[in-house]
Design an enzyme around this catalytic site. Sequence first.
Site, PDB file in Angstrom:
ATOM      1  N   HIS A   1       0.770  -1.088   0.004  1.00  0.00           N
ATOM      2  CA  HIS A   1      -0.048  -0.118  -0.011  1.00  0.00           C
ATOM      3  C   HIS A   1       0.965   1.172  -0.100  1.00  0.00           C
ATOM      4  CE1 HIS A   1      -3.724  -2.003   1.765  1.00  0.00           C
ATOM      5  NE2 HIS A   1      -3.013  -2.649   0.673  1.00  0.00           N
TER       6      HIS A   1
ATOM      7  N   GLU B   1       0.975   4.070   1.859  1.00  0.00           N
ATOM      8  CA  GLU B   1       1.099   4.326   3.166  1.00  0.00           C
ATOM      9  C   GLU B   1       2.332   3.507   3.770  1.00  0.00           C
ATOM     10  OE1 GLU B   1      -3.520   4.620   3.374  1.00  0.00           O
ATOM     11  OE2 GLU B   1      -1.835   3.394   2.405  1.00  0.00           O
TER      12      GLU B   1
ATOM     13  N   CYS C   1      -6.067   1.546   5.678  1.00  0.00           N
ATOM     14  CA  CYS C   1      -6.843   0.400   6.057  1.00  0.00           C
ATOM     15  C   CYS C   1      -6.068  -0.202   7.165  1.00  0.00           C
ATOM     16  CB  CYS C   1      -6.323  -0.865   4.807  1.00  0.00           C
ATOM     17  SG  CYS C   1      -4.523  -1.280   4.991  1.00  0.00           S
TER      18      CYS C   1
ATOM     19  N   CYS D   1      -2.265  -0.852   7.396  1.00  0.00           N
ATOM     20  CA  CYS D   1      -1.701   0.384   7.487  1.00  0.00           C
ATOM     21  C   CYS D   1      -1.695   1.189   8.744  1.00  0.00           C
ATOM     22  CB  CYS D   1      -1.950   1.220   6.312  1.00  0.00           C
ATOM     23  SG  CYS D   1      -1.113   0.569   4.638  1.00  0.00           S
TER      24      CYS D   1
END
Length: 335
Positions: free
Chosen positions: A263, A265, A291, A294
């Site tokens: 992801h 992040e 999410c 993260c």
Amino acid sequence: MIIGLTGENCSGKGTVAEYLKKKSFYYYSLSDVIREDLSTKGIEITRDALIERGNALRQKYGSSVLAVRTAAKIQADKNYVIDSIRNPREVEELRKLKRFVLIKVVSLSENRFKRMTARNREGDPKTLKEFTRVEELEAVNKDSSKQQVIASMKMADKVLENDAQFQDLFKKIDLLLQELRMENKKKRPHWDEYFMNIAKVVASRSNCMKRHVAAVIVKDRRVISTGYNGTPRGLKNCDEGGCPRCNEFAEAGARLDECLCSHGEENALIQAAYHGISIKDAILYTTFAPCLMCAKMIINAGIKEVVYNIEYPLNDTALNLFQQIGISLRQFKVN
């Protein structure tokens, strides 16, 4: 600023343009588009040839063609002066440039003829009768593809009178520049807007097939790390078939254990660690709300605030974690 100049022959547009060039304005003339076209065809450049070819270009490509070709050269970080605007469609096209203002330079006809005689340019009228004929050709035309100087002048935002000495004209230009500076003072983006837009640019590097997401980590109003989603370093990019789940367009929330993409992040946090950069008490800007995975990384990394652009549909648990731990979370939307 983008200053456009219109006016009758020898009203002083060139003098205004030269003065602005000394003040770091970049110069373009719509007539140069015609001159370039004549040169490629080996046609002698005269006033009549410029008028005839300009009309032909407008008839073939539209009345705004000279402005379209010139506007394509304009860059956002410079001041410009654009000369030889003689058709209302040209004005309308240039007004699409948000910083554009049209200046009408005016002068008495007897003064303008004296200037034309003094400059003695090849192709210029040599008699007052010929000067008047050329004026009439350029001033009013029912054909929208031809020069319509008077109609263009009526669209001006500001007026510069030029019937005195140069120094008087230059003082007027200086005053006008200050006036325009105050009227068109650029609004600087808020810090949130600034960093979120950077995150959106970073997202353009994403190679994920399903969604482009990115994050930037900021400390003391300085970007210290960035990351976008995609397959790990050294693996085939997702958009090249690297992640089977994304390439099969799995349903949202399904087969997450099969996804090979990191992801945005996650990558921003890892990049900071990879380069040995402390992110304790930093702010993370992300194009999508984090999410759960993260969120846990963000908490453990010591991030103090998360700012997101768009809601992520499966992040209720993640948001609850931020509330429990005391991490500031807020949404800041940009288009």
